[in-house]
Design an enzyme around this catalytic site. Structure first.
Site, PDB file in Angstrom:
ATOM      1  N   ASP A  12      78.731  42.451 -23.557  1.00 32.94           N
ATOM      2  CA  ASP A  12      77.650  41.735 -24.243  1.00 32.94           C
ATOM      3  C   ASP A  12      78.255  40.688 -25.183  1.00 32.94           C
ATOM      4  OD1 ASP A  12      74.912  41.332 -25.276  1.00 32.94           O
ATOM      5  OD2 ASP A  12      75.701  42.298 -27.078  1.00 32.94           O
ATOM      6  N   ASP A  14      76.225  38.388 -28.209  1.00 34.09           N
ATOM      7  CA  ASP A  14      75.741  38.341 -29.591  1.00 34.09           C
ATOM      8  C   ASP A  14      75.676  39.746 -30.182  1.00 34.09           C
ATOM      9  OD1 ASP A  14      74.793  37.370 -31.947  1.00 34.09           O
ATOM     10  OD2 ASP A  14      72.895  36.627 -31.179  1.00 34.09           O
TER      11      ASP A  14
END
Length: 266
Positions: A12, A14
């Protein structure tokens, strides 16, 4: 300790590698480590607005090594999903440049009239007229595809409505449930696994959000590793895992700890 090998990572962005425009400590070292050890990885994002090149440039500007080939977006997964259902289908698009580009790259035809599919992501220039058209087409039989369910997304002015908020309006007005592509759906993860080239049993999903990253990893039958670098912290872990009704296989407090964990699971 989960003994599943870590032969590939789906990471991932952010909250995991950066906050806003600031790199999280250790993100650059993590990617250098993976490159030096020839461990395959992909950056996996629900972002449908930006192209892979734009995402990679943003990472590079923060000091995180990246190329467009490293990036898997919900827009790309959406386009490939639609093309797999109906090659050269006509698509009515609510979205920004990254989604339009992905749709065209997949050999699909963007149209404003009588589409086979309505594909919707974030669109910060959305008009009521385009919403009304989308609702009409969905009610007339077009298949509704939602790039990602994120209700909010960060901006320089704080949180703003995301693709999921627009989707809530389309769903309410059309009476139709969309096909969901982005996390926590396994569709984005399956697309990313194909790009990664590593079987799901040897791949780990790394993220800071239990409800999206970890849930998506579980849905794709991958190993799951939660990093406490963003949304989830030691203080809120119990409540977040209870709300998401799932738990990660492993937890790392920092990206430095993640590097050591990957090393231990080679």
């Amino acid at each position: 300790m989960n003994e599943r090998a870590m032969k590939g990572l789906l990471i991932d962005l952010d909250g995991t590698l950066y906050h806003g425009t600031t790199m999280i400590d250790g993100a650059d070292r993590l990617i250098h480590y993976l490159r030096n050890e020839s461990i395959p990885y992909r950056f996996v994002t629900n972002n449908s607005a930006s192209s892979p090149e734009e995402v990679a440039n943003r990472l590079e500007a923060m000091g995180i090594p990246a190329t467009s080939e490293d990036v898997c977006t919900s827009a790309q997964a959406t386009a490939q999903y639609v093309a797999g259902l109906q090659p050269k289908a006509s698509v009515y698009v609510i979205g920004e440049s990254g989604l339009h580009e992905a749709i065209q790259d997949a050999g699909l035809r963007i149209t404003d009239q009588f589409p086979d599919f309505v594909v919707q992501g974030i669109d910060r220039n959305l008009s009521y007229e385009r919403i009304a058209q989308a609702v009409r087409y969905i009610r007339e039989g077009a298949t509704y595809i939602l790039t990602n369910p994120d209700l909010l997304l960060p901006s320089t002015n704080g949180l703003i409505p995301g693709a999921g908020s627009i989707g809530a309006m389309l769903k309410a007005a059309s009476g139709k449930e969309p096909v969901l592509i982005g996390k926590p759906s396994s569709i984005l993860m399956d697309y990313s696994l194909t790009q990664l080239g590593v079987p799901n049993q040897d791949t780990w999903v790394v993220g800071d959000n239990i409800a999206t990253d970890i849930a998506a990893g579980i849905a794709a039958d991958c190993g799951t590793l939660l990093v406490l670098t963003g949304l989830t912290t030691a203080a809120n872990y119990s409540s977040y895992s209870e709300a998401a009704r799932c738990k990660p296989d492993l937890i790392c407090e920092s990206l430095e700890a993640l590097i050591q964990t990957v090393s231990n699971h080679r």
